[in-house]
Design an enzyme around this catalytic site. Structure first.
Site, mmCIF file in Angstrom:
data_model
loop_
_atom_site.group_PDB
_atom_site.id
_atom_site.type_symbol
_atom_site.label_atom_id
_atom_site.label_comp_id
_atom_site.label_asym_id
_atom_site.label_seq_id
_atom_site.Cartn_x
_atom_site.Cartn_y
_atom_site.Cartn_z
ATOM 1 N N PRO A 90 2.421 3.219 -4.546
ATOM 2 C CA PRO A 90 1.286 3.124 -5.470
ATOM 3 C C PRO A 90 0.943 1.677 -5.830
ATOM 4 O O PRO A 90 -0.114 1.412 -6.398
ATOM 5 C CB PRO A 90 1.757 3.907 -6.709
ATOM 6 C CG PRO A 90 3.217 4.102 -6.550
ATOM 7 C CD PRO A 90 3.558 3.959 -5.119
ATOM 8 N N GLU A 130 12.408 5.812 -7.432
ATOM 9 C CA GLU A 130 11.616 4.872 -8.244
ATOM 10 C C GLU A 130 11.040 3.733 -7.418
ATOM 11 O O GLU A 130 10.342 2.880 -7.929
ATOM 12 C CB GLU A 130 12.472 4.296 -9.376
ATOM 13 C CG GLU A 130 12.972 5.333 -10.364
ATOM 14 C CD GLU A 130 11.834 6.089 -11.041
ATOM 15 O OE1 GLU A 130 10.916 5.443 -11.545
ATOM 16 O OE2 GLU A 130 11.890 7.333 -11.043
ATOM 17 N N ARG A 145 -8.920 10.136 13.495
ATOM 18 C CA ARG A 145 -10.358 10.424 13.689
ATOM 19 C C ARG A 145 -11.064 9.299 14.429
ATOM 20 O O ARG A 145 -12.104 9.498 15.022
ATOM 21 C CB ARG A 145 -11.066 10.618 12.341
ATOM 22 C CG ARG A 145 -10.618 11.815 11.553
ATOM 23 C CD ARG A 145 -11.339 11.873 10.208
ATOM 24 N NE ARG A 145 -12.791 11.952 10.339
ATOM 25 C CZ ARG A 145 -13.441 13.043 10.700
ATOM 26 N NH1 ARG A 145 -12.778 14.146 10.968
ATOM 27 N NH2 ARG A 145 -14.751 13.025 10.795
ATOM 28 N N ASP A 183 -19.742 9.981 9.416
ATOM 29 C CA ASP A 183 -18.946 10.303 8.229
ATOM 30 C C ASP A 183 -19.403 9.501 7.016
ATOM 31 O O ASP A 183 -19.941 8.407 7.152
ATOM 32 C CB ASP A 183 -17.467 9.940 8.447
ATOM 33 C CG ASP A 183 -16.752 10.908 9.378
ATOM 34 O OD1 ASP A 183 -17.309 11.960 9.687
ATOM 35 O OD2 ASP A 183 -15.616 10.577 9.775
HETATM 36 N N1 ADE Z 1 3.894 6.938 -3.200
HETATM 37 C C1 ADE Z 1 3.805 7.405 -4.465
HETATM 38 N N2 ADE Z 1 2.539 7.346 -4.900
HETATM 39 C C2 ADE Z 1 1.793 6.836 -3.891
HETATM 40 C C3 ADE Z 1 0.410 6.523 -3.735
HETATM 41 N N3 ADE Z 1 -0.472 6.729 -4.715
HETATM 42 N N4 ADE Z 1 0.007 6.004 -2.564
HETATM 43 C C4 ADE Z 1 0.882 5.775 -1.574
HETATM 44 N N5 ADE Z 1 2.189 6.041 -1.657
HETATM 45 C C5 ADE Z 1 2.650 6.578 -2.812
#
Ligand code: ADE
Length: 237
Positions: free
Chosen positions: A89, A116, A154, A169
């Protein structure tokens, strides 16, 4: 194109890999997907890949050795060096433009996190590209890796038939607009009629109508795309 996916849960991928477009692409030799469980690269007797964070705090951290050594061994499994991507993330947000860049590579090594996060030395040693699929936290990178594979294949030549070409697309083309409305038979359903222009056979009029609809839809739903917030090309223009 070759994908190597490093994960603690390879079984998560089996349903997805054996279905539809991806299955066909693999059968036709256009795409190869190899799964690797980095638990096999753990030195521990009980094959632990995570440990408590130094300095305390909640949760567990993925250890550096199994991840780094797995990536190094997997790199050596094919002559073509793979571009290493960490799904997290904290990464750069995935956009169609980024998908296009990834699709220009011949080999991607996708590393899925859990717990984590990774020991920071994974980043320092592997220098991966870090990618997030959106501003929310998943339980691991596996679903994100599937999103990357799905979007990238794709664009691999030959994977889509001509008639399904990805060039129409949403987010594609120089302007990166959303796709406008589409219709198929019947011509009328519950009083709702297909717009006349689509039945006219006038290709130029249809092209203009579609472009206008795409612009209107983008203005209404994603004005940020027109302002160039997510579209550095327009922002620069
Ligand atoms: N791992 C946990 N959350 C994620 C996300 N939003 N994008 C990519 N990998 C992740």
């Amino acid at each position: 194109m070759r994908f190597d996916i490093l994960t603690l849960f390879p079984d998560i991928f089996s349903g997805y890999l054996s279905q539809s477009l991806l299955k066909k692409a693999q059968d036709r030799g256009l795409v190869q997907v190899h799964l690797h469980n980095f638990r096999h690269w753990s030195w521990d007797r009980d094959r632990r890949v995570d440990d408590r964070p130094y300095g305390g705090g909640p949760g567990m951290v993925l250890r550096v050795e199994p991840v780094v050594e797995c990536v190094e061994d997997v790199q050596a499994m094919a002559p073509e060096p793979g571009h290493v991507v960490l799904l997290t993330p904290q990464g750069e947000r995935l956009t169609q433009e980024l998908v296009e860049q990834l699709a220009s590579r011949r080999r991607l090594i996708l590393v899925c996190g859990r717990y984590e996060g990774f020991d920071e030395r994974v980043r320092q040693i592997l220098r991966p590209q870090e990618i997030s699929i959106g501003d929310y936290v998943l339980n691991g990178g596996e679903v994100a890796a599937m999103v990357v594979v799905d979007a990238v294949i794709r664009l691999v030549p030959g994977v889509l038939g001509d008639e399904d070409s990805s060039s129409q697309d949403s987010f594609s083309g120089p302007q990166r607009l959303l796709e406008g409305p589409q219709y198929t038979r019947p011509r009328e359903y519950r009083g709702l009629r297909v717009p006349e222009v689509l039945l006219s056979g006038d290709h130029e009029a249809i092209r203009r109508w579609r472009e206008e609809q795409a612009r209107k839809r983008t203005e209404k739903r994603r004005p940020d795309l027109l302002r160039g917030v997510d579209n550095p090309r327009e922002a620069e223009a």
